[in-house]
Design a protein around this motif. Structure first.
Motif, PDB file in Angstrom:
ATOM      1  N   GLU A 109       0.727  -0.993  -0.333  1.00  0.00           N
ATOM      2  CA  GLU A 109      -0.381  -0.024   0.119  1.00  0.00           C
ATOM      3  C   GLU A 109       0.906   1.119  -0.091  1.00  0.00           C
ATOM      4  O   GLU A 109       2.269   1.159   0.748  1.00  0.00           O
ATOM      5  N   ASN A 112      -2.839   5.978   2.886  1.00  0.00           N
ATOM      6  CA  ASN A 112      -3.426   5.611   3.730  1.00  0.00           C
ATOM      7  C   ASN A 112      -4.921   6.005   3.433  1.00  0.00           C
ATOM      8  O   ASN A 112      -5.097   7.299   2.749  1.00  0.00           O
ATOM      9  N   ASN A 156      -8.694  -6.624   5.529  1.00  0.00           N
ATOM     10  CA  ASN A 156      -8.499  -6.370   4.621  1.00  0.00           C
ATOM     11  C   ASN A 156     -10.568  -6.260   3.423  1.00  0.00           C
ATOM     12  O   ASN A 156     -10.346  -6.102   2.696  1.00  0.00           O
ATOM     13  N   ARG A 159     -11.274  -2.759   2.618  1.00  0.00           N
ATOM     14  CA  ARG A 159      -9.912  -2.306   2.055  1.00  0.00           C
ATOM     15  C   ARG A 159     -10.709  -2.316   0.644  1.00  0.00           C
ATOM     16  O   ARG A 159      -9.978  -2.015  -0.208  1.00  0.00           O
ATOM     17  N   SER A 163     -10.874  -0.702  -3.353  1.00  0.00           N
ATOM     18  CA  SER A 163      -9.518  -1.147  -4.185  1.00  0.00           C
ATOM     19  C   SER A 163     -10.124  -1.854  -5.736  1.00  0.00           C
ATOM     20  O   SER A 163     -10.187  -0.429  -6.968  1.00  0.00           O
TER      21      SER A 163
END
Length: 251
Positions: A109, A112, A156, A159, A163
């Motif tokens: 990554e 943030n 995850n 996140r 994505s």
């Protein structure tokens, strides 16, 4: 002799015979033998059980091998086989088995992100009430910090959902394909479920706010300025209001 002959004649006239002439124990089968014979007749044949077991084992092995092959084609470098069957591979992998790495190198990554959500609810008198922002990322961070075995969901799910949304949407937040619409619904479901679990209440729509902060680049080692280089300005993105399913969250 006379008494013995008289006794024998009396026995014959009364219908009684000596014990040697009636071997009853040899004619009747014992009770355990009858139970075993009844079980053998009523139970399924062993051949049928073996066939069912073999079929189940074969199905499990075939599913496991197919899963490994499809995931391998997904994470492997592009090749004629993965390109030819890309539709089948994507249909199996997304969204449950999506991988965030290539075959041997993970994708680190570089930013943030703080993802927050707020909701809209229409009262019976027609008044529209808007809630404050609820930090979804902070909930995940609190579940991970000081936890020796954090769950994959806390680390995850949110996140990777964001994505995937970025990969399938342009700046105007309009889905360009069925996969783009699927990622939008997936992100909406995650946000609405977490807001309802922590805040409660009913709502008809929600909006997401994503604050992206680039990770600062460390200064060269051994230099005078050992402090990190100041990061760039954070980017704030507001997504459109999305409707929530009618039958969920008390609506």
């Amino acid at each position: 002799m006379l008494n013995g002959t008289a006794s024998t004649a009396a026995d014959e006239s009364s219908g009684e015979f000596p014990q040697e002439s009636a071997p009853q124990s040899e004619e009747r089968p014992t009770e355990p033998q009858s139970a075993e014979r009844l079980t053998a007749q009523s139970g399924p044949p062993p051949v049928f059980l073996q066939a069912v077991t073999s079929a189940a084992v074969f199905l499990c092995l075939a599913t496991a091998l197919a899963h490994v092959l499809l995931v391998f084609l997904h994470v492997a470098p592009p090749n004629p086989l993965s390109q030819r069957y890309s539709r089948q591979v994507n249909a199996w992998v997304f969204p449950l088995f999506e991988q965030n790495w290539r075959l041997f190198a993970p994708d680190p990554e570089s930013v943030n992100r703080q993802i927050s959500a707020r909701t809209l609810h229409t009262a019976p008198d027609g008044t529209v009430r808007m809630s404050g922002w609820f930090d979804l990322t902070a909930v995940d961070d609190a579940a991970v910090v000081h936890n020796p075995f954090p769950s994959h969901t806390a680390q995850n799910m949110l996140r990777r959902a964001w994505s995937s949304y970025l990969e399938n949407h342009v700046v105007d937040d309009q889905p360009r394909s069925p996969r783009g619409l699927m990622t939008q619904r997936y992100l909406t479901n995650i946000a609405s479920d977490r807001v309802a679990a922590h805040r409660g209440g009913s709502f008809e729509a929600l909006q997401l706010r994503v604050v992206t902060v680039p990770i600062a680049t460390p200064a060269p080692a051994g230099g005078a300025g050992a402090a990190e280089v100041a990061p760039r300005t954070a980017d704030t993105r507001y997504l459109p209001w999305w409707k929530v399913e009618v039958d969920s969250h008390g609506n």
